[in-house]
Design a protein around this motif. Structure first.
Motif, PDB file in Angstrom:
ATOM      1  N   LEU A 196      43.514  37.028  38.137  1.00 58.45           N
ATOM      2  CA  LEU A 196      42.706  36.393  37.094  1.00 58.45           C
ATOM      3  C   LEU A 196      41.680  37.365  36.531  1.00 58.45           C
ATOM      4  O   LEU A 196      41.458  37.422  35.312  1.00 58.45           O
ATOM      5  CB  LEU A 196      42.000  35.166  37.660  1.00 58.45           C
ATOM      6  CG  LEU A 196      42.792  33.869  37.765  1.00 58.45           C
ATOM      7  CD1 LEU A 196      41.984  32.810  38.497  1.00 58.45           C
ATOM      8  CD2 LEU A 196      43.200  33.357  36.395  1.00 58.45           C
ATOM      9  N   ALA A 212      47.827  32.170  38.173  1.00 59.14           N
ATOM     10  CA  ALA A 212      46.838  32.772  37.274  1.00 59.14           C
ATOM     11  C   ALA A 212      47.206  32.541  35.817  1.00 59.14           C
ATOM     12  O   ALA A 212      46.335  32.236  34.979  1.00 59.14           O
ATOM     13  CB  ALA A 212      46.719  34.268  37.562  1.00 59.14           C
ATOM     14  N   ASN A 240      41.305  38.519  32.553  1.00 60.76           N
ATOM     15  CA  ASN A 240      40.151  38.035  31.796  1.00 60.76           C
ATOM     16  C   ASN A 240      39.409  39.194  31.136  1.00 60.76           C
ATOM     17  O   ASN A 240      39.030  40.159  31.792  1.00 60.76           O
ATOM     18  CB  ASN A 240      39.205  37.279  32.727  1.00 60.76           C
ATOM     19  CG  ASN A 240      38.073  36.618  31.964  1.00 60.76           C
ATOM     20  OD1 ASN A 240      38.227  36.252  30.812  1.00 60.76           O
ATOM     21  ND2 ASN A 240      36.938  36.471  32.618  1.00 60.76           N
ATOM     22  N   GLN A 300      44.956  30.432  33.099  1.00 58.45           N
ATOM     23  CA  GLN A 300      44.562  31.042  31.827  1.00 58.45           C
ATOM     24  C   GLN A 300      44.995  30.171  30.650  1.00 58.45           C
ATOM     25  O   GLN A 300      44.257  30.010  29.673  1.00 58.45           O
ATOM     26  CB  GLN A 300      45.182  32.435  31.708  1.00 58.45           C
ATOM     27  CG  GLN A 300      44.536  33.498  32.585  1.00 58.45           C
ATOM     28  CD  GLN A 300      43.178  33.916  32.052  1.00 58.45           C
ATOM     29  OE1 GLN A 300      42.141  33.498  32.563  1.00 58.45           O
ATOM     30  NE2 GLN A 300      43.171  34.739  31.028  1.00 58.45           N
ATOM     31  N   THR A 313      45.361  35.890  43.854  1.00 53.61           N
ATOM     32  CA  THR A 313      45.260  35.148  42.580  1.00 53.61           C
ATOM     33  C   THR A 313      43.953  35.463  41.874  1.00 53.61           C
ATOM     34  O   THR A 313      43.916  35.600  40.643  1.00 53.61           O
ATOM     35  CB  THR A 313      45.374  33.638  42.849  1.00 53.61           C
ATOM     36  OG1 THR A 313      46.561  33.365  43.599  1.00 53.61           O
ATOM     37  CG2 THR A 313      45.437  32.864  41.546  1.00 53.61           C
ATOM     38  N   GLN A 314      42.847  35.574  42.624  1.00 53.92           N
ATOM     39  CA  GLN A 314      41.556  35.897  42.008  1.00 53.92           C
ATOM     40  C   GLN A 314      41.586  37.285  41.373  1.00 53.92           C
ATOM     41  O   GLN A 314      41.072  37.475  40.260  1.00 53.92           O
ATOM     42  CB  GLN A 314      40.459  35.824  43.062  1.00 53.92           C
ATOM     43  CG  GLN A 314      39.058  36.068  42.515  1.00 53.92           C
ATOM     44  CD  GLN A 314      38.589  34.954  41.608  1.00 53.92           C
ATOM     45  OE1 GLN A 314      38.378  33.834  42.043  1.00 53.92           O
ATOM     46  NE2 GLN A 314      38.436  35.253  40.324  1.00 53.92           N
TER      47      GLN A 314
END
Length: 564
Positions: free
Chosen positions: A111, A190, A115, A194, A107-108
């Motif tokens: 993201l 994610a 981004n 967001q 998930t990180q």
């Protein structure tokens, strides 16, 4: 004959030369010359060794030393690059540690790929890892609670409106295996994260792009510029309109609740109960951002302004209406007792207007609304209470407004207060929106105090004649210290601490820039000094200067005569 004529001419010449010689002053005696020299020397000695030092001491301007270059570095964004790392806590009670860490890692990565605005990023941490950290840990922006449900085919989420918890329900089959680098569940989480922080990210990009500190890193290839380009025009316009409507930050706001009616009723209202129920809880959670005071008043026989178009009656709906273009003139500022400012902070006015029974119900023609916001001023709510019979043929307003009748108005006032303070409209969770407001205020105060430092540095360099008292140097030192603390707290994700430091920095920066002794000298040019000194020193200085020139000339002539 000629000889006699020549004798007579010579005798006349001798006669005329004798009176001219007798008219010349006698030569000065040496002691008189020495006396005059001593007098002139004494006058100039008093001027040079007594008068001039006293004048220099009494008129000299004290200028405390300021760290000019450091102040300019803060204003130019060289000392601090504002960043906003939001810590998201993962609560995975039904997952083993290895699967939870794998899901968090995927998930990180998702993201980070989504981004484009590096100044605002989300950092995911497991709840167990956060419990093991030191006491000064980052503020938890959001808690994602993962709950498995067997009857689901795809993930779904539910955001609690009263907390900062996002519940994500997922089918157990979507847990990624240890060797996987992609997962539908991680992509869903994610995307939800967001979406929740999209407006905050847009506001931060807007704030940084319009400031020198943000512009320092807002090059065409920078993440700030890319984030600005990704904001939709509708969202950018909404953010700009909302920022223009909101009040400028102040350390203290005064909330003024006013009841206005064109007649003699209602003459009382349960204002204390309404404030305690709907305003005090909101003021309490806003206390880390600003301080608030509350005042109330009741004004009877409050008529419209003569220049305001009167309400019009709508036959089809049997209501009285106000046109939207006339709402700006609704407030009768000339006769209604509305103070624009109480004390040091700005006043936010909230008007509860109860129309006369002959003009009730009163609505806004467009949308049939009963409330609206006046940008950077306050809000208005029109209350149409049920009429009561006052005689056999007439009806009037009730003499008292109970707490239940005030509920719609004060619910509206609470929303208007949030809007006027610049609170974003999303997400639906009020605690999340208030946390966003904390980060927004921390950023704006950090940028504002830094800009003030730059303005003060340029001012002191451009006007060398203004004094700089020691209090200004002390305030500048406190400002720079708290700016550094605020910037460090932002990097660590401790936004409450960053806001507290930024509030002190803003207060000290404003105090140093608007120092009374400095402001008074800003508008006193050198021409005024000449106009003050010349009438006083001219009559005294001319004889002294001429006497000194005469003595210098006498000394020079005597010196040349001795050498010749």
């Amino acid at each position: 004959m000629s000889a006699n004529h020549e004798d007579s001419e010579s005798s006349q010449t001798a006669m005329t030369s004798k009176p001219s010689a007798s008219s010349l002053p006698p030569p000065e005696k040496p002691n008189a010359i020495q006396t005059r020299f001593g007098v002139v020397a004494a006058f100039w000695a008093v001027i040079l060794f007594l008068g001039f030092p006293i004048w220099w001491k009494t008129t000299s301007i004290y200028r405390a030393e300021l760290p000019i270059q450091e102040m300019l570095d803060w204003a130019g964004g060289k000392s601090c690059r504002p960043v906003f790392p939001l810590e998201i806590r993962f609560d995975t009670p039904s997952l083993p540690d290895l699967e939870a860490q794998q899901l968090l890692r995927i998930t990180q990565h998702t993201l980070d790929d989504l981004n484009e605005f590096s100044a605002h990023h989300l950092r995911l941490k497991l709840a167990d890892e956060e419990a093991q950290q030191a006491t000064e840990k980052a503020d938890t922006a959001l808690t994602v609670r993962l709950l498995a449900q067997d009857d689901l085919s795809s993930p779904r989420s539910l955001l609690d409106a009263d907390t900062t918890t996002l519940d994500v329900f997922y089918p157990p089959s979507q847990i990624p295996p240890p060797s996987s680098s992609i997962s539908p569940l991680s992509s869903y989480i994610a995307g939800e994260l967001q979406r929740l922080f999209a407006e905050e990210k847009a506001i931060m990009a807007h704030i940084l792009s319009n400031n020198a500190m943000g512009a320092n890193v807002n090059t065409p290839q920078s993440p700030n510029s890319q984030a600005q380009q990704q904001i939709s025009p509708q969202l950018a316009e909404s953010i700009t309109r909302r920022l223009r409507r909101s009040m400028k930050y102040a350390e203290t706001y005064h909330l003024a609740f006013s009841l206005f009616t064109p007649g003699s009723a209602p003459s009382s209202w349960d204002i204390e109960s309404a404030v305690q129920a709907y305003i005090s809880p909101l003021v309490q959670v806003l206390s880390p951002i600003s301080n608030f005071t509350i005042d109330t008043q009741v004004q009877l026989y409050a008529s419209f302004s003569p220049t305001t178009p009167p309400p019009e009656y709508d036959e089809t709906q049997q209501v009285w209406t106000l046109k939207e273009e006339n709402l700006s003139a609704f407030i009768n500022a000339a006769e209604w007792p509305l103070n624009p400012s109480i004390g040091s902070g700005p006043t936010i006015n909230f008007i509860l207007y109860v129309p006369a029974p002959s003009q009730s119900p009163l609505l806004v023609n467009e949308g049939k609304a009963t409330s609206w916001i006046i940008p950077q001023w306050g809000g208005v709510f029109i209350l149409n209470p049920p009429s009561i019979p006052t005689s056999e043929s007439t009806k009037g307003n009730p003499p008292h407004l109970p707490a239940n009748a005030l509920t719609p108005a004060f619910l509206t006032f609470s929303h208007q207060l949030l809007s006027l303070l610049g609170t974003p409209q999303t997400p639906t969770s009020l605690p999340l929106r208030l946390q966003t407001l904390i980060r927004i205020r921390a950023a704006t105060l950090l940028l504002s105090a830094s800009s003030t430092m730059g303005s003060l540095a340029r001012l002191t360099e451009s006007l060398p004649s203004i004094p700089i008292p020691a209090t200004v140097a002390s305030s500048v030192s406190a400002t720079l210290s708290h700016l550094s603390s605020a910037c460090d707290s932002l990097r660590q994700g401790r936004f409450m601490a960053a806001l507290a430091s930024a509030r002190v920095a803003e207060t000290e920066a404003e105090r140093s820039f608007f120092e009374k002794s400095m402001v008074g000298q800003m508008y006193f040019p050198d021409e005024h000094k000449v106009a003050v000194y010349l009438p006083l020193l001219g009559p005294i200085g001319v004889p002294l200067v001429l006497g000194l020139v005469k003595e210098i000339r006498r000394v020079v002539v005597g010196w040349k005569a001795r050498r010749g």
